[in-house]
Design an enzyme around this catalytic site. Structure first.
Site, PDB file in Angstrom:
ATOM      1  N   HIS A 267       0.826  -1.220   0.000  1.00  0.00           N
ATOM      2  CA  HIS A 267       0.000   0.000   0.000  1.00  0.00           C
ATOM      3  C   HIS A 267       0.860   1.270   0.000  1.00  0.00           C
ATOM      4  O   HIS A 267       0.547   2.241   0.698  1.00  0.00           O
ATOM      5  CB  HIS A 267      -0.951   0.014   1.214  1.00  0.00           C
ATOM      6  CG  HIS A 267      -2.024  -1.043   1.155  1.00  0.00           C
ATOM      7  ND1 HIS A 267      -3.211  -0.861   0.477  1.00  0.00           N
ATOM      8  CD2 HIS A 267      -2.087  -2.289   1.679  1.00  0.00           C
ATOM      9  CE1 HIS A 267      -3.963  -1.963   0.600  1.00  0.00           C
ATOM     10  NE2 HIS A 267      -3.298  -2.835   1.314  1.00  0.00           N
ATOM     11  N   ASP A 330      -0.989  -4.922   6.075  1.00  0.00           N
ATOM     12  CA  ASP A 330      -1.963  -5.784   5.406  1.00  0.00           C
ATOM     13  C   ASP A 330      -1.661  -5.926   3.916  1.00  0.00           C
ATOM     14  O   ASP A 330      -1.002  -5.079   3.318  1.00  0.00           O
ATOM     15  CB  ASP A 330      -3.383  -5.205   5.575  1.00  0.00           C
ATOM     16  CG  ASP A 330      -3.502  -3.811   4.966  1.00  0.00           C
ATOM     17  OD1 ASP A 330      -2.558  -3.019   5.138  1.00  0.00           O
ATOM     18  OD2 ASP A 330      -4.514  -3.531   4.304  1.00  0.00           O
ATOM     19  N   GLU A 331      -2.180  -7.006   3.369  1.00  0.00           N
ATOM     20  CA  GLU A 331      -2.223  -7.211   1.913  1.00  0.00           C
ATOM     21  C   GLU A 331      -0.898  -6.902   1.216  1.00  0.00           C
ATOM     22  O   GLU A 331      -0.882  -6.306   0.134  1.00  0.00           O
ATOM     23  CB  GLU A 331      -3.333  -6.341   1.294  1.00  0.00           C
ATOM     24  CG  GLU A 331      -4.706  -6.727   1.787  1.00  0.00           C
ATOM     25  CD  GLU A 331      -5.805  -5.838   1.232  1.00  0.00           C
ATOM     26  OE1 GLU A 331      -6.830  -6.385   0.819  1.00  0.00           O
ATOM     27  OE2 GLU A 331      -5.660  -4.595   1.235  1.00  0.00           O
ATOM     28  N   ALA A 332       0.209  -7.358   1.817  1.00  0.00           N
ATOM     29  CA  ALA A 332       1.526  -7.121   1.200  1.00  0.00           C
ATOM     30  C   ALA A 332       1.800  -8.255   0.202  1.00  0.00           C
ATOM     31  O   ALA A 332       2.794  -8.971   0.311  1.00  0.00           O
ATOM     32  CB  ALA A 332       2.593  -7.036   2.282  1.00  0.00           C
ATOM     33  N   MET A 333       0.907  -8.381  -0.777  1.00  0.00           N
ATOM     34  CA  MET A 333       1.000  -9.510  -1.707  1.00  0.00           C
ATOM     35  C   MET A 333       2.219  -9.425  -2.631  1.00  0.00           C
ATOM     36  O   MET A 333       2.592 -10.409  -3.254  1.00  0.00           O
ATOM     37  CB  MET A 333      -0.273  -9.607  -2.557  1.00  0.00           C
ATOM     38  CG  MET A 333      -1.442 -10.244  -1.809  1.00  0.00           C
ATOM     39  SD  MET A 333      -2.537  -9.004  -1.096  1.00  0.00           S
ATOM     40  CE  MET A 333      -3.748  -8.791  -2.379  1.00  0.00           C
TER      41      MET A 333
END
Ligand code: ACM
Length: 519
Positions: A267, A330-333
């Site tokens: 993000h 979060d969501e550190a894909m």
């Protein structure tokens, strides 16, 4: 995805009919009971006979640290009553007395109401403030009016003894996807503090924009807070340090602690547009104002990443008196798992270095360095082995299950604005769960509290915020404050329905959920 004008007209026009009708014959006895409070009080013992009648001769007594809350009470009651309600040190009879004394739990209070007077007692000013919110709801809805209303102002007689179930009762507002001006944030603080919410988490950075001035990295806001950096190319903007400090003060006056969040290592597209050295190849990505997630990552192997993280954490910590500093996670894909652990091993201790308790979305639980952190669970699962492991090592948990507490989810398929990836969340869905039992592998002793996040992909202004936050935020407030024994949908539903006229007078365009009988 803007909320339509039609929705605004519907939510504001219908209730006016009821407000006008109820102004006709003021009841002789208080129509409001001691238990008609949101969130539900812990204990209430009604007394037979008369309660307390506010008159033009009523005074409010307080001294020392109770004075600011007494002044807030007077300011809340003067417009609707038209009474002078002076705040004095000693008022004898006919007074509403605010008293600080030992023996009450943090934020707890005792409220005694009888014909001769009202006594509100607490150990901390925060407890008095909570009691004042209760007292306001025990007066008729016309008390919210901005001009004097001719009617009897009677509080029901008896005693309330009240205290929170959980220490942390939060709301989150996303300033990154659409920036919200300080005036809109203050308005949200005004409303959420009415329901004993005591933390406001500000999501200050994301792929689209960067919304808090950091002096050592000025391009973050010069570029990341520029016009057009909201979703769809809308808006833009950022908080100066003075704006932020003023918000912290404003919230503190209402016993709300600001929790700042900078989201890392994913993000971060807006930060990388401003500082290409934060990417591994040194090439600036293009600015992004779409709603996709998971594509950006800080360069975990580069030293500059940690200079950046430390500077941001230090400057945020310096202007944040509250105990928590949220670092996202979060969501550190696009961050490989091993790199994610390397990053957290270096960055979580930086939060401690600057005197704050590290706080992050539940993905940080994968890191052994999250042992003493606060972990915000946002999943839909009923178990979380990584959170349970971190809890066993000393972490505490704030519960924000996306399918219950995400205020940006639509109420139903017809809701204008909002998203639906975690499902539709009508009021009962937001209300009917138990924070103590949400995660079967996490004991209640590790639950610090609950938080209702409001992501701003589709939200531009206070009209949009009001419509998605209310009434569901009140459901989350009750889960955080009221004892489990008080949990009762039919009672909540009735109390919520009776609250509608207050929001109408306050100009809050809430969702008129068909699950509620609005009065
Ligand atoms: C989240 O909703 N990505 C925390």
């Amino acid at each position: 995805m803007r909320l339509t004008r039609l929705a605004v007209v519907l939510v504001t026009a219908l209730p006016l009919v009821t407000a006008t009708a109820s102004a006709g014959g003021p009841p002789k006895r208080p129509a409001i009971a001691l238990t008609d409070v949101l969130p539900a009080v812990a204990e209430a013992s009604p007394a037979p006979g008369d309660g307390f009648r506010l008159t033009s001769g009523t005074v409010i007594t307080a001294s020392g640290a109770a004075l600011p809350v007494a002044t807030q009470l007077a300011e809340a009651l003067r417009p609707g009553t038209g009474f002078p309600l002076p705040v004095v040190a000693d008022g004898g009879a006919r007074a509403i007395a605010l008293v600080l004394e030992p023996g009450h739990p943090d934020e707890g209070y005792r409220l005694d109401i009888g014909p001769a007077g009202v006594a509100l007692r607490a150990t901390l000013p925060a407890g008095l403030f909570a009691g004042v919110q209760t007292l306001r709801q025990l007066l008729p809805p016309e008390i919210e009016s901005t001009s004097p209303q001719r009617r009897r102002w009677v509080l029901p007689g008896g005693t309330i003894v009240d205290r929170p179930r959980y220490a942390y009762r939060g709301a989150m507002l996303d300033l990154a996807r659409h920036f919200h001006e300080p005036a809109e944030i203050r308005r949200y603080i005004d409303q959420l503090s009415r329901f004993k919410i005591n933390h406001l988490h500000l999501h200050l950075s994301d792929d689209q924009g960067w919304r808090i001035r950091i002096d050592s990295w000025p391009r973050l806001t010069e570029v990341g807070g520029a016009p057009g950096t909201g979703v769809g190319g809308d808006g833009g903007g950022f908080l100066t340090k003075d704006d932020y400090r003023e918000l912290v003060r404003y919230a503190a006056d209402r016993f709300v602690t600001i929790v700042p969040e900078i989201d890392m290592p994913g993000h971060v597209n807006a930060a990388q547009v401003a500082y290409p050295e934060l990417t591994c190849d040194g090439v600036a990505p293009r600015p992004r104002t779409d709603m996709r997630v998971g594509y950006s990552s800080l360069c975990v192997s580069a030293d500059v990443t940690y200079r950046f993280a430390e500077d941001v954490i230090r400057e945020l910590a310096e202007m944040t008196p509250g105990p928590y500093l949220h670092i996202g996670g979060d969501e550190a894909m696009s961050t490989p798992h091993g790199s994610y652990l390397t990053f957290q091993k270096r960055v979580l201790p930086l939060v401690r270095k600057y005197g704050k308790i590290p706080y992050g979305w539940h993905e940080i639980a994968q890191s052994p360095s999250a042992a003493g952190a606060v972990i915000q669970f946002w999943g839909r699962e009923r178990t979380s082995p990584s959170v349970a492991t971190a809890v066993a090592a000393g972490a505490r948990v704030v519960l924000s299950p996306a399918n219950r507490s995400y205020l940006d989810m639509k109420y139903d398929m017809l809701t204008p604005g909002g998203l639906a990836w975690a499902g539709y969340i009508e009021v009962r869905t937001a209300y009917d769960w138990d924070p103590a039992r949400l995660l079967s592998d996490v004991p209640e002793s590790a639950v610090l509290g609950v938080e209702a996040p409001l992501w701003s992909e589709t939200l531009r202004d206070s009209t949009d915020i009001d419509f998605l936050a209310f009434p569901r935020l009140v459901a989350i407030a009750e889960l955080g404050w009221s004892p489990r024994a008080a949990h009762d949908w039919s009672s909540f539903r009735a109390r919520l329905g009776a609250y509608g006229p207050r929001w109408i007078r306050d100009g809050v365009g809430f969702h008129r959920s068909p699950q509620i009988n609005w009065s």
